[in-house]
Design an enzyme around this catalytic site. Sequence first.
Site, PDB file in Angstrom:
ATOM      1  N   TYR A  75      11.497 -48.983   1.880  1.00 42.42           N
ATOM      2  CA  TYR A  75      10.517 -48.298   1.349  1.00 42.42           C
ATOM      3  C   TYR A  75       9.692 -47.215   2.355  1.00 42.42           C
ATOM      4  CZ  TYR A  75      10.683 -52.160  -2.125  1.00 42.42           C
ATOM      5  OH  TYR A  75      11.426 -52.913  -3.156  1.00 42.42           O
ATOM      6  N   TYR A 103      15.391 -48.935  -8.440  1.00 42.61           N
ATOM      7  CA  TYR A 103      16.595 -49.467  -8.422  1.00 42.61           C
ATOM      8  C   TYR A 103      16.959 -50.960  -8.719  1.00 42.61           C
ATOM      9  CZ  TYR A 103      16.875 -44.658  -7.025  1.00 42.61           C
ATOM     10  OH  TYR A 103      16.609 -43.260  -6.767  1.00 42.61           O
ATOM     11  N   ARG A 117      15.836 -53.603   0.828  1.00 37.72           N
ATOM     12  CA  ARG A 117      14.712 -53.674   0.619  1.00 37.72           C
ATOM     13  C   ARG A 117      14.691 -54.372  -1.043  1.00 37.72           C
ATOM     14  NH1 ARG A 117      13.493 -47.344  -1.581  1.00 37.72           N
ATOM     15  NH2 ARG A 117      13.976 -47.910  -3.704  1.00 37.72           N
ATOM     16  N   GLY A 118      13.599 -54.896  -1.562  1.00 38.11           N
ATOM     17  CA  GLY A 118      13.603 -55.453  -2.848  1.00 38.11           C
ATOM     18  C   GLY A 118      14.337 -56.678  -3.005  1.00 38.11           C
ATOM     19  N   GLU A 119      14.726 -56.804  -4.344  1.00 39.15           N
ATOM     20  CA  GLU A 119      15.507 -58.263  -4.511  1.00 39.15           C
ATOM     21  C   GLU A 119      16.965 -57.862  -4.814  1.00 39.15           C
ATOM     22  OE1 GLU A 119      15.543 -61.140  -8.505  1.00 39.15           O
ATOM     23  OE2 GLU A 119      13.678 -60.392  -7.731  1.00 39.15           O
ATOM     24  N   ASP A 120      17.569 -56.845  -5.421  1.00 36.81           N
ATOM     25  CA  ASP A 120      19.061 -56.770  -5.770  1.00 36.81           C
ATOM     26  C   ASP A 120      19.632 -56.519  -4.425  1.00 36.81           C
ATOM     27  OD1 ASP A 120      21.306 -56.465  -7.434  1.00 36.81           O
ATOM     28  OD2 ASP A 120      21.366 -54.390  -6.937  1.00 36.81           O
ATOM     29  N   SER A 121      19.330 -55.526  -3.807  1.00 36.91           N
ATOM     30  CA  SER A 121      20.039 -55.302  -2.463  1.00 36.91           C
ATOM     31  C   SER A 121      19.903 -56.383  -1.416  1.00 36.91           C
ATOM     32  CB  SER A 121      19.657 -54.068  -1.865  1.00 36.91           C
ATOM     33  OG  SER A 121      18.277 -53.814  -1.416  1.00 36.91           O
ATOM     34  N   ASP A 151      15.159 -53.264 -10.168  1.00 30.09           N
ATOM     35  CA  ASP A 151      14.922 -53.854 -11.690  1.00 30.09           C
ATOM     36  C   ASP A 151      16.230 -53.628 -12.560  1.00 30.09           C
ATOM     37  OD1 ASP A 151      12.166 -54.706 -11.082  1.00 30.09           O
ATOM     38  OD2 ASP A 151      12.069 -52.386 -11.251  1.00 30.09           O
ATOM     39  N   GLN A 208      27.239 -50.036  -8.282  1.00 34.16           N
ATOM     40  CA  GLN A 208      26.994 -51.540  -7.754  1.00 34.16           C
ATOM     41  C   GLN A 208      28.423 -51.885  -6.701  1.00 34.16           C
ATOM     42  OE1 GLN A 208      25.312 -53.358 -10.872  1.00 34.16           O
ATOM     43  NE2 GLN A 208      23.504 -53.387 -10.087  1.00 34.16           N
TER      44      GLN A 208
END
Length: 370
Positions: free
Chosen positions: A196, A13, A263-267, A15, A247
């Site tokens: 994750y 999600y 987690r990750g970049e967007d969230s 990317d 979103q």
Amino acid sequence: MQADIFCRVVDNYGDIGVCWRLARRLAHGRGWDVRLWVDDLTSFARIQPGIVPGLPRQQLAGIDIVHWSDSPDPALAARDVVIEAFACDPPAPFLDSMRRAHPAWINLEYLSAESWVESCHGLPSQRPDGLVKHFFFPGFTNATGGLLREPGLSAERDALQASAQDQEVFLRSLGVAHELLSRRRAGARTVSLFCYPAAPVPALAEALAADPRPSVLLAPEGVAPGLEAACAARGAPMVARLPFVAQPDFDRLLWCCDLNFVRGEDSFVRAAWAARPLVWQIYPQDENVHLEKLEAWLARYPAPETAHALIRAWNQSGTGETASALSAALAPAAWENWTAAAMAWDASQAGLPDLAENLADFCADLAKKR
């Protein structure tokens, strides 16, 4: 400007989350004609209602969405700007059209707080075929591309956070049960969990169960599959499973929570805009390179050391330190300091230009030089 954005979905999600936000910002904020190429429309559909996974091409929110297949339509040739997200490389037939059109070619890189990013941001890379690719780095300073942030976001967030009634109506619309809402109304801490598989979820449940303040835990369907079992003990947080949402609703969910595990970049970026304490699980990389990136961000994040210790423990699931670190971070004085730091972090980052505006201006400057 007419632009193509290429997105390969690697992290489910994050990317497509970044690319979809960017496409909307450029189309709606700058009036660009945007064509978004996505290889995994099923993942896209989970965070954006209205996307039909089986269609080779569709329109939504004024954006042309193309299913990026092994044999792309040769009629879809390069235009003014080509943005490849995270070094995904446009397909060979499209590259052929780029050699004829010579568009502004941007590699939108991953977000990093490392100091070297500033010296590499905006640099060109000349290819043997005559094309030039420019590297565009999101970041946390004026010397980088900045972070994606929509106009009016703070005002919308502040209005929701100031209204307990509006928050409850919203959470009820996501299916949060009356019993959990009642506990929240009585003062329970609201915690969101998006992580994750390696995240030490049992330690999270243990620490929240030991906390004098009760809690409710909100998690998307399919994330942390052992969560219910971990929260079966007496005093453990009550759990609500939520559907994946568009979103804007994900933003609202983060705004409703007191503490966000992301987690990750967007969230991660959206949790920062919530102006609430956050715990970031960074995308794991070989040889623990991701932990260097985590430390670079922590060096900028003004939260107290108790919060830093928790974030480190959450990203090193084998250490067994998460439960004690979370208990220390939730202690009244530490929690008060962390809450103030989250608001300060939001304010400092909101004072910088938005990534989409920076990118649009950068591309406009390149176009003038062509």
